[in-house]
Design an enzyme around this catalytic site. Structure first.
Site, PDB file in Angstrom:
ATOM      1  N   GLY A   9      -6.371   0.342  -5.854  1.00  0.00           N
ATOM      2  CA  GLY A   9      -5.428   0.083  -6.955  1.00  0.00           C
ATOM      3  C   GLY A   9      -5.217  -1.401  -7.165  1.00  0.00           C
ATOM      4  O   GLY A   9      -4.104  -1.839  -7.464  1.00  0.00           O
ATOM      5  N   SER A  11      -6.257  -3.301  -9.521  1.00  0.00           N
ATOM      6  CA  SER A  11      -6.425  -3.772 -10.906  1.00  0.00           C
ATOM      7  C   SER A  11      -5.143  -4.346 -11.491  1.00  0.00           C
ATOM      8  O   SER A  11      -5.191  -5.048 -12.497  1.00  0.00           O
ATOM      9  CB  SER A  11      -6.901  -2.618 -11.797  1.00  0.00           C
ATOM     10  N   TYR A 146       7.870  12.627  -6.933  1.00  0.00           N
ATOM     11  CA  TYR A 146       7.315  11.336  -6.487  1.00  0.00           C
ATOM     12  C   TYR A 146       7.732  11.055  -5.035  1.00  0.00           C
ATOM     13  O   TYR A 146       6.905  10.691  -4.192  1.00  0.00           O
ATOM     14  CB  TYR A 146       7.808  10.232  -7.421  1.00  0.00           C
TER      15      TYR A 146
HETATM   16  N1  NAP Z   1       6.471  -0.693  -9.318  1.00  0.00           N
HETATM   17  C1  NAP Z   1       7.370   0.069  -8.687  1.00  0.00           C
HETATM   18  O1  NAP Z   1       8.507   0.234  -9.147  1.00  0.00           O
HETATM   19  C2  NAP Z   1       7.017   0.675  -7.357  1.00  0.00           C
HETATM   20  C3  NAP Z   1       8.073   0.979  -6.481  1.00  0.00           C
HETATM   21  C4  NAP Z   1       7.785   1.517  -5.231  1.00  0.00           C
HETATM   22  C5  NAP Z   1       6.468   1.759  -4.870  1.00  0.00           C
HETATM   23  N2  NAP Z   1       5.463   1.477  -5.748  1.00  0.00           N
HETATM   24  C6  NAP Z   1       4.100   1.772  -5.310  1.00  0.00           C
HETATM   25  O2  NAP Z   1       3.344   0.579  -5.310  1.00  0.00           O
HETATM   26  C7  NAP Z   1       1.969   0.888  -5.550  1.00  0.00           C
HETATM   27  C8  NAP Z   1       1.439  -0.001  -6.652  1.00  0.00           C
HETATM   28  O3  NAP Z   1       2.187   0.243  -7.841  1.00  0.00           O
HETATM   29  P1  NAP Z   1       2.391  -0.873  -8.985  1.00  0.00           P
HETATM   30  O4  NAP Z   1       3.832  -1.016  -9.202  1.00  0.00           O
HETATM   31  O5  NAP Z   1       1.589  -2.074  -8.706  1.00  0.00           O
HETATM   32  O6  NAP Z   1       1.836  -0.047 -10.251  1.00  0.00           O
HETATM   33  P2  NAP Z   1       0.636  -0.315 -11.249  1.00  0.00           P
HETATM   34  O7  NAP Z   1       0.690  -1.691 -11.784  1.00  0.00           O
HETATM   35  O8  NAP Z   1       0.684   0.843 -12.202  1.00  0.00           O
HETATM   36  O9  NAP Z   1      -0.650  -0.191 -10.307  1.00  0.00           O
HETATM   37  C9  NAP Z   1      -1.069   1.041  -9.791  1.00  0.00           C
HETATM   38  C10 NAP Z   1      -2.514   0.942  -9.390  1.00  0.00           C
HETATM   39  O10 NAP Z   1      -2.953   2.209  -8.900  1.00  0.00           O
HETATM   40  C11 NAP Z   1      -4.172   2.504  -9.538  1.00  0.00           C
HETATM   41  N3  NAP Z   1      -4.467   3.931  -9.574  1.00  0.00           N
HETATM   42  C12 NAP Z   1      -3.750   4.942 -10.125  1.00  0.00           C
HETATM   43  N4  NAP Z   1      -4.400   6.105  -9.944  1.00  0.00           N
HETATM   44  C13 NAP Z   1      -5.537   5.829  -9.239  1.00  0.00           C
HETATM   45  C14 NAP Z   1      -6.620   6.590  -8.754  1.00  0.00           C
HETATM   46  N5  NAP Z   1      -6.700   7.914  -8.944  1.00  0.00           N
HETATM   47  N6  NAP Z   1      -7.610   5.965  -8.046  1.00  0.00           N
HETATM   48  C15 NAP Z   1      -7.562   4.634  -7.859  1.00  0.00           C
HETATM   49  N7  NAP Z   1      -6.591   3.845  -8.336  1.00  0.00           N
HETATM   50  C16 NAP Z   1      -5.589   4.444  -9.011  1.00  0.00           C
HETATM   51  C17 NAP Z   1      -4.051   1.907 -10.931  1.00  0.00           C
HETATM   52  O11 NAP Z   1      -5.343   1.792 -11.467  1.00  0.00           O
HETATM   53  P3  NAP Z   1      -5.711   1.838 -13.038  1.00  0.00           P
HETATM   54  O12 NAP Z   1      -5.564   0.413 -13.479  1.00  0.00           O
HETATM   55  O13 NAP Z   1      -7.106   2.315 -13.033  1.00  0.00           O
HETATM   56  O14 NAP Z   1      -4.735   2.779 -13.683  1.00  0.00           O
HETATM   57  C18 NAP Z   1      -3.420   0.566 -10.572  1.00  0.00           C
HETATM   58  O15 NAP Z   1      -4.394  -0.326 -10.096  1.00  0.00           O
HETATM   59  C19 NAP Z   1       1.919   2.393  -5.873  1.00  0.00           C
HETATM   60  O16 NAP Z   1       1.525   3.122  -4.721  1.00  0.00           O
HETATM   61  C20 NAP Z   1       3.362   2.723  -6.226  1.00  0.00           C
HETATM   62  O17 NAP Z   1       3.691   4.078  -5.967  1.00  0.00           O
HETATM   63  C21 NAP Z   1       5.711   0.942  -6.971  1.00  0.00           C
END
Ligand code: NAP
Length: 273
Positions: A9, A11, A146
């Site tokens: 992830g 990207s 979630y």
């Molecule tokens: N932001 C928040 O509020 C928050 C809070 C707590 C925890 N988190 C956790 O932090 C992590 C990163 O989240 P983020 O906030 O950085 O969100 P984000 O910007 O949406 O990034 C999520 C990443 O996961 C990738 N992804 C989704 N489905 C996938 C799949 N099937 N195979 C491979 N890659 C996949 C996306 O790729 P694509 O570009 O291809 O879609 C993107 O690179 C996640 O595990 C999330 O649950 C986030």
């Protein structure tokens, strides 16, 4: 010898920032993503490989692992960061959405661990850092599905840590708070339509109002990159790393209080009557 990290992830959001953080600190970085784009990163690009990896597609995971081993000879740290969010009233959450979340956030993490563990075991060293969420230790309302997907990885990681330490592999959990700067909210939003139906409307609105007034700052991409760095590089047996002031607040409530006090504090702070 230069250490190598493979991160899923990568990207956008926390994953991209973490990949850049390790690149800036001299590591080899295998930035795994569904649509590889080396243009996302700057600096010492000779130490960077962008590889295709979808955590729900085991063949793509094996190919990404093999590409990492071919490029750098080993993987020292695996960061399972890929994930998707879901904000919904449970009764309105379709089975398909529930399965999509678990396929990515739960089984996806297990798929990637299964592909990398034999290599790390033979190597006799390594680290696995699983990115869960502050909801993985302190779930708020309207994230039951979630939270369940992340809570599963909390238990998985805690057990796996005992199993892997015998073979020199450390397992750690990074629990980020809410990151308004990532595309997580927008990526989750398309799943939101119709998922907080009328009987939940007033409650959902009052809850979102409270979350706007959170008593601390929210989590930044830099907070998560630094927490992953510490989880990947620190010696010792620490398991959990809260990332961001909002996550640290609920971690202190969770681990510093009896369960009854923790639940009462969370209700008072965040849950509308
Ligand atoms: N932001 C928040 O509020 C928050 C809070 C707590 C925890 N988190 C956790 O932090 C992590 C990163 O989240 P983020 O906030 O950085 O969100 P984000 O910007 O949406 O990034 C999520 C990443 O996961 C990738 N992804 C989704 N489905 C996938 C799949 N099937 N195979 C491979 N890659 C996949 C996306 O790729 P694509 O570009 O291809 O879609 C993107 O690179 C996640 O595990 C999330 O649950 C986030």
């Amino acid at each position: 010898m230069t250490s190598t990290i493979l991160i899923t992830g990568a990207s956008s959001g926390y994953g991209r920032a973490t990949a850049q953080h390790f690149l800036d600190r001299g590591w080899n970085v295998v930035a795994a993503m569904r649509r590889p784009d080396p243009g996302l990163f700057t600096g010492a690009l000779e130490r960077l490989r962008t590889v295709r990896l979808d955590v729900t597609d085991e063949a793509s995971i094996a190919d990404a692992r093999d590409a990492a081993l071919a490029a750098f000879g080993g993987v020292d740290v695996l960061v399972n960061n890929a994930g998707i969010g879901l904000l919904s009233a449970f009764e309105a959450t379709p089975q398909a959405a529930l399965r999509e979340i678990f396929e990515t956030n739960t089984f996806g993490v297990m798929n990637v661990c299964r592909a990398l563990i034999p290599h790390m075991r033979k190597q006799g060293r390594g680290g696995i850092v699983n990115v869960t969420s502050s909801t993985g230790m302190a779930p708020m309302p309207l994230v039951a599905v979630y939270a369940a997907s992340k809570w599963a990885i909390e238990g998985f990681s805690e057990s796996l840590a005992y199993e892997m330490e015998r073979v020199g592999v450390r397992v750690r959990i990074v629990e980020p708070g809410f990151g308004p700067s990532t595309s997580f909210g927008a990526n989750s939003a398309h799943r939101l339509e119709g998922l907080t139906p009328p009987p939940y409307d007033a409650f959902a609105r009052a809850y979102f109002e409270r979350m706007r007034d959170y008593p601390t700052n929210y989590t930044s991409e830099a907070d998560v990159a630094e927490a992953v760095w510490r989880a990947a590089t620190e010696a010792g047996n620490r398991l959990r790393y809260a990332a961001g002031a909002d996550a640290e607040l609920v971690a202190d409530l969770r681990w510093g209080n009896s369960e009854a006090d923790f639940l009462a504090r969370v209700r008072a702070l965040f849950v509308p009557a």
